[in-house]
Design a protein around this motif. Structure first.
Motif, PDB file in Angstrom:
ATOM      1  N   UNK A   1       0.268  -8.759   2.150  1.00 12.77           N
ATOM      2  CA  UNK A   1      -0.693  -9.490   1.305  1.00 12.77           C
ATOM      3  C   UNK A   1      -0.739 -10.967   1.722  1.00 12.77           C
ATOM      4  N   UNK A   2       0.427 -11.548   1.945  1.00 17.55           N
ATOM      5  CA  UNK A   2       0.487 -12.956   2.357  1.00 17.55           C
ATOM      6  C   UNK A   2      -0.185 -13.164   3.709  1.00 17.55           C
TER       7      UNK A   2
ATOM      8  N   UNK B   1     -10.116 -10.405  -8.330  1.00 17.40           N
ATOM      9  CA  UNK B   1     -10.179 -10.128  -6.895  1.00 17.40           C
ATOM     10  C   UNK B   1      -8.784 -10.027  -6.267  1.00 17.40           C
ATOM     11  N   UNK B   2      -7.840 -10.934  -6.574  1.00 17.46           N
ATOM     12  CA  UNK B   2      -6.500 -10.793  -5.980  1.00 17.46           C
ATOM     13  C   UNK B   2      -5.798  -9.507  -6.397  1.00 17.46           C
TER      14      UNK B   2
ATOM     15  N   UNK C   1      -5.775  -2.239  -3.500  1.00 21.09           N
ATOM     16  CA  UNK C   1      -6.366  -1.633  -2.301  1.00 21.09           C
ATOM     17  C   UNK C   1      -5.353  -1.598  -1.155  1.00 21.09           C
ATOM     18  N   UNK C   2      -4.584  -2.672  -1.037  1.00 20.69           N
ATOM     19  CA  UNK C   2      -3.574  -2.726   0.018  1.00 20.69           C
ATOM     20  C   UNK C   2      -2.495  -1.671  -0.224  1.00 20.69           C
TER      21      UNK C   2
ATOM     22  N   UNK D   1       0.013   3.099   1.710  1.00 19.41           N
ATOM     23  CA  UNK D   1       0.595   4.386   1.323  1.00 19.41           C
ATOM     24  C   UNK D   1       0.187   5.490   2.289  1.00 19.41           C
ATOM     25  N   UNK D   2      -0.930   5.285   2.995  1.00 17.35           N
ATOM     26  CA  UNK D   2      -1.404   6.283   3.957  1.00 17.35           C
ATOM     27  C   UNK D   2      -0.785   6.111   5.335  1.00 17.35           C
ATOM     28  N   UNK D   3       0.044   5.059   5.486  1.00 19.65           N
ATOM     29  CA  UNK D   3       0.668   4.808   6.782  1.00 19.65           C
ATOM     30  C   UNK D   3       2.135   5.227   6.764  1.00 19.65           C
TER      31      UNK D   3
END
Length: 308
Positions: free
Chosen positions: A113-114, A279-280, A286-287, A292-294
């Motif tokens: 995120x950062x 938004x944050x 979303x991140x 989670x899919x990786x």
């Protein structure tokens, strides 16, 4: 076909009056009339039937209306999406945390995120689960990681499960074989070291003992797992603590024993439902979904102590 023209068309259709539509759109009536006439010419048929006291949609106007509304809705959604993106250039994200998140996906999420949103000001607030839940519900913080309740539901918040965990007994080294589960009634006969009433985990432990008709007396209450096991090493009592805690990793001073019956618990990520997330916060959620899919660097337990 311009969005402004479609806006005027919808206003006339809903107000059934060019005059009222002009007032609603803050323009003069001739401007509305001219736009509608141009639209009718473009489409090749009249959109309104002009009556003495009102205007009504023709069959062509009725066919156009849902498409016009969809176009404006799509344009508004796009504008909102890009407003959110620009907000990520300088927004803020307040996250509440219970103790011991180092073994979960939270550090990895905050790191990525950062890197993606370096100008979002992230603040962390450490507290117990009940306190953090109250802050989320009151809107004092955007989200929090807390211990989920024994009944499996959290009122007035949206949530995602971060960690499935269990409580184990921690005893001094050499005091018990690790392959033999420890019944709760045996635990109850010893001094107990565990989480205090201000911790969300306390309810899991208390209710497990109550279900067996046992009284739970915690002799030393602390939410600091390192302190719990340090007291065990001093042979003060038995600690009931989170199995996922990194503090429990291979220490010769104590042994870890499962409980019978098992006391299971969850750590969950919570935020306020019912309104559009900031938004944050949306970017963080979303991140989470994306990562989670990786493949993950976390071990099978993906755990940490549930300290709050």
């Amino acid at each position: 076909m311009e969005l402004r023209t479609l806006e005027y068309f919808i206003a006339v259709a809903e107000e059934r009056s060019f005059t009222k539509a002009a007032a609603r759109c803050h323009v003069v009536q001739p401007a509305i009339s001219q736009r509608i006439q141009s639209l009718e010419k473009e489409l090749g048929e009249p959109l309104f039937e002009r009556l003495p006291r009102q205007v009504v949609l023709t069959s062509g106007g009725a066919a156009l209306l849902p498409h016009a509304r969809a176009c404006l809705a799509a344009a508004a959604a796009a504008a909102l999406e890009f407003a959110d993106r620009s907000g990520l250039l300088g927004g803020s994200f307040a996250l509440g945390t219970v103790g011991g998140l180092e073994g979960t996906r939270i550090p990895r999420l905050l790191g990525e995120y950062h890197r993606r949103y370096p100008r979002v000001a992230v603040t962390l607030t450490g507290a117990s689960s009940p306190s953090l839940l109250a802050k989320v519900r009151n809107g004092e913080i955007d989200a929090a990681v807390v211990a989920g309740p024994p009944e499996g539901t959290l009122a007035a918040v949206a949530s995602r499960v971060l960690l499935e965990d269990r409580i184990v007994a921690v005893l001094p080294a050499g005091s018990r074989a690790t392959n033999r589960p420890m019944p709760l009634d045996e635990v109850a006969r010893s001094p107990v070291i565990s989480y205090g009433p201000d911790s969300g985990v306390h309810a899991f432990v208390r209710e497990a003992f109550a279900a067996k008709g046992l009284r739970l007396d915690i002799a030393y209450a602390t939410n600091d797992v390192a302190l719990q096991v340090a007291l065990v090493a001093e042979r003060i009592g038995i600690a009931l603590t989170s199995h996922a805690s990194p503090v429990l990793a291979a220490d010769p001073r104590f042994v870890i024993v499962t409980l019978e019956p098992a006391i299971r618990l969850r750590k969950v990520f919570v935020w306020r439902p019912g309104t559009r997330p900031s938004a944050p916060l949306r970017a963080f959620l979303d991140l989470w979904t994306e990562l989670s899919d990786r493949p993950t660097r976390e071990g099978p337990a993906t755990g940490a102590t549930v300290g709050g």
